[in-house]
Write a protein that holds these residues in place. Structure first.
Motif, short mmCIF file in Angstrom:
data_model
loop_
_atom_site.label_atom_id
_atom_site.label_comp_id
_atom_site.label_asym_id
_atom_site.label_seq_id
_atom_site.Cartn_x
_atom_site.Cartn_y
_atom_site.Cartn_z
N THR A 291 0.85 -1.19 0.00
CA THR A 291 0.00 0.00 0.00
C THR A 291 0.88 1.24 0.00
O THR A 291 2.11 1.14 0.15
CB THR A 291 -0.92 0.05 1.23
OG1 THR A 291 -0.12 0.28 2.39
CG2 THR A 291 -1.68 -1.26 1.40
N GLU A 292 0.25 2.42 -0.16
CA GLU A 292 1.05 3.66 -0.12
C GLU A 292 1.82 3.78 1.19
O GLU A 292 2.91 4.34 1.22
CB GLU A 292 0.14 4.89 -0.24
CG GLU A 292 -0.74 4.92 -1.46
CD GLU A 292 -2.16 4.59 -1.06
OE1 GLU A 292 -3.06 5.30 -1.48
OE2 GLU A 292 -2.37 3.61 -0.32
N ASN B 186 1.97 9.96 -7.06
CA ASN B 186 2.80 9.34 -6.02
C ASN B 186 4.07 8.78 -6.68
O ASN B 186 4.03 7.75 -7.37
CB ASN B 186 2.00 8.22 -5.35
CG ASN B 186 2.75 7.57 -4.20
OD1 ASN B 186 3.98 7.50 -4.19
ND2 ASN B 186 2.00 7.05 -3.23
N PRO B 187 5.23 9.44 -6.50
CA PRO B 187 6.44 9.01 -7.21
C PRO B 187 6.92 7.63 -6.81
O PRO B 187 7.44 6.87 -7.63
CB PRO B 187 7.46 10.09 -6.87
CG PRO B 187 6.97 10.68 -5.58
CD PRO B 187 5.48 10.61 -5.64
N THR C 240 -2.29 -1.68 -3.39
CA THR C 240 -3.54 -0.93 -3.32
C THR C 240 -3.19 0.55 -3.15
O THR C 240 -2.20 0.90 -2.50
CB THR C 240 -4.41 -1.40 -2.14
OG1 THR C 240 -3.67 -1.26 -0.92
CG2 THR C 240 -4.81 -2.85 -2.32
N LEU C 241 -4.02 1.41 -3.77
CA LEU C 241 -3.75 2.83 -3.77
C LEU C 241 -5.01 3.59 -3.37
O LEU C 241 -6.07 3.40 -3.97
CB LEU C 241 -3.30 3.30 -5.16
CG LEU C 241 -1.93 2.81 -5.64
CD1 LEU C 241 -1.79 3.02 -7.14
CD2 LEU C 241 -0.83 3.54 -4.90
N ALA D 223 -6.36 -0.56 -7.31
CA ALA D 223 -5.46 -1.68 -7.02
C ALA D 223 -4.66 -1.99 -8.27
O ALA D 223 -5.12 -1.77 -9.39
CB ALA D 223 -6.23 -2.90 -6.54
N VAL D 224 -3.48 -2.52 -8.06
CA VAL D 224 -2.59 -2.89 -9.16
C VAL D 224 -2.56 -4.41 -9.27
O VAL D 224 -2.28 -5.10 -8.29
CB VAL D 224 -1.17 -2.35 -8.93
CG1 VAL D 224 -0.27 -2.72 -10.11
CG2 VAL D 224 -1.21 -0.84 -8.74
N VAL D 225 -2.84 -4.90 -10.46
CA VAL D 225 -2.85 -6.34 -10.70
C VAL D 225 -1.67 -6.70 -11.60
O VAL D 225 -1.46 -6.08 -12.65
CB VAL D 225 -4.16 -6.80 -11.37
CG1 VAL D 225 -4.20 -8.33 -11.47
CG2 VAL D 225 -5.37 -6.28 -10.60
#
Length: 316
Positions: A4-5, A52-53, A200-201, A215-217
């Protein structure tokens, strides 16, 4: 558990920006950049820029593309991920639908020989574009399932894909049999890839801030997998069309609707034979069955149709 972030790993500073590039880490700076060119953010295209870098760096790391590899980037926007990808010495084919943002991308990356822009709707342009082994995209929910479905059914596969989507869509893509999120897109994706949610973002990682989490898959191509039977895709859609109905009912409906029957009662007989060949009673429901069972049903149906002298209607 996905990243997560709050627990992103430490990463180097983002690639040094050339003069003229916007500050990709600031929503107000991006707004000012757009305003200065008379551009606005289009809600109908699901435009949310990842500010978000550390997340951007994490996504490119997750792609695991070697130097010089070709990458499709879907939805390049203002080029925040494009800049990161090119900084890793990757060859980028960027797809962007917004004409104004296309002009910005051409301005920003004019000096980069490894950048190619494809203007227009990716759902229409990808078929005429040279294939690549990697894909990275931040996809609006209205596009994500359709694009993935089109790529898979038209046998356009990637060694690895990193896709950011609305969290609800990501859960459906990576869902397992028996879960409430399991659907036809879950089966379709698992016929070609292994899927895992890797990050997850929250909305604050994007500008403008979306109302939903993302979310990133990570999609990794299954090795040595033969192409599924031609009936797999239409049958899959049909079996999930009426989730409350049993496999027997949905299969019978598909055969009756899609086959040119040569005698009365053939549809019921074919359905019974197919279920028997797959070891099913017919009382099962689609959301409980793994991908392998759908592949077996499609293969069994094709065999039974052939033996019965039945033909599939065009367009089924």
């Amino acid at each position: 558990m996905p990243v997560t972030e709050m627990n992103l790993p430490d990463s180097p500073e983002p690639t040094t920006k050339m003069a003229g590039f916007p500050n990709y880490n600031s929503g107000p700076a991006l707004r000012s950049f757009l305003d200065g060119r008379g551009l606005s953010i289009r809600k109908q295209w699901g435009q949310n820029f990842l500010i978000n870098p550390r997340a951007r760096h994490f996504l490119v790391d997750a792609l695991e593309a070697e130097n010089g590899a070709a990458v499709w980037e879907i939805g390049s926007g203002l080029g925040c991920m494009t800049h990161e990808l090119l900084g890793r010495k990757l060859k980028i084919t960027a797809f962007e639908i917004d004409p104004g943002l296309c002009s910005v991308l051409e301005e920003l990356f004019a000096a980069w020989p490894d950048f190619t822009l494809i203007r227009g709707d990716v759902l229409k342009t990808w078929k005429t574009t040279e294939r690549a082994p990697y894909l990275l995209g931040n996809l609006p929910y209205t596009v994500a399932a359709v694009l993935l479905g089109n790529l898979i059914t038209d046998n356009c596969f990637f060694s690895r894909m990193i896709i950011t989507v609305q969290k609800e869509v990501a859960l459906r893509m990576a869902a397992k049999p028996g879960s409430k999120e399991y659907s036809s897109i879950s089966v379709l994706c698992s016929s070609a890839y292994t899927m895992k949610i890797i990050m997850t973002l929250k909305g604050q990682s994007f500008y403008p801030v979306p109302r939903v989490d993302s979310a990133v898959v990570c999609f990794e191509r299954l090795p040595n997998v033969p192409l599924p039977p031609p009936l797999f895709y239409p049958l899959l859609r049909s079996l999930f069309a009426s989730r409350r109905k049993t496999i027997a009912n949905n299969l019978l409906n598909f055969i009756s609707r899609s086959c040119i029957l040569n005698k009365t009662g053939t549809a019921a007989a074919i359905a019974e034979d197919v279920l028997k060949s797959c070891g099913l009673t017919g009382g099962e429901r689609a959301e409980k069955l793994p991908c392998g069972t759908f592949l077996a049903l499609a293969s069994g149906l094709e065999n039974c149709i052939s033996c019965a002298g039945t033909k599939i209607k065009e367009g089924s």
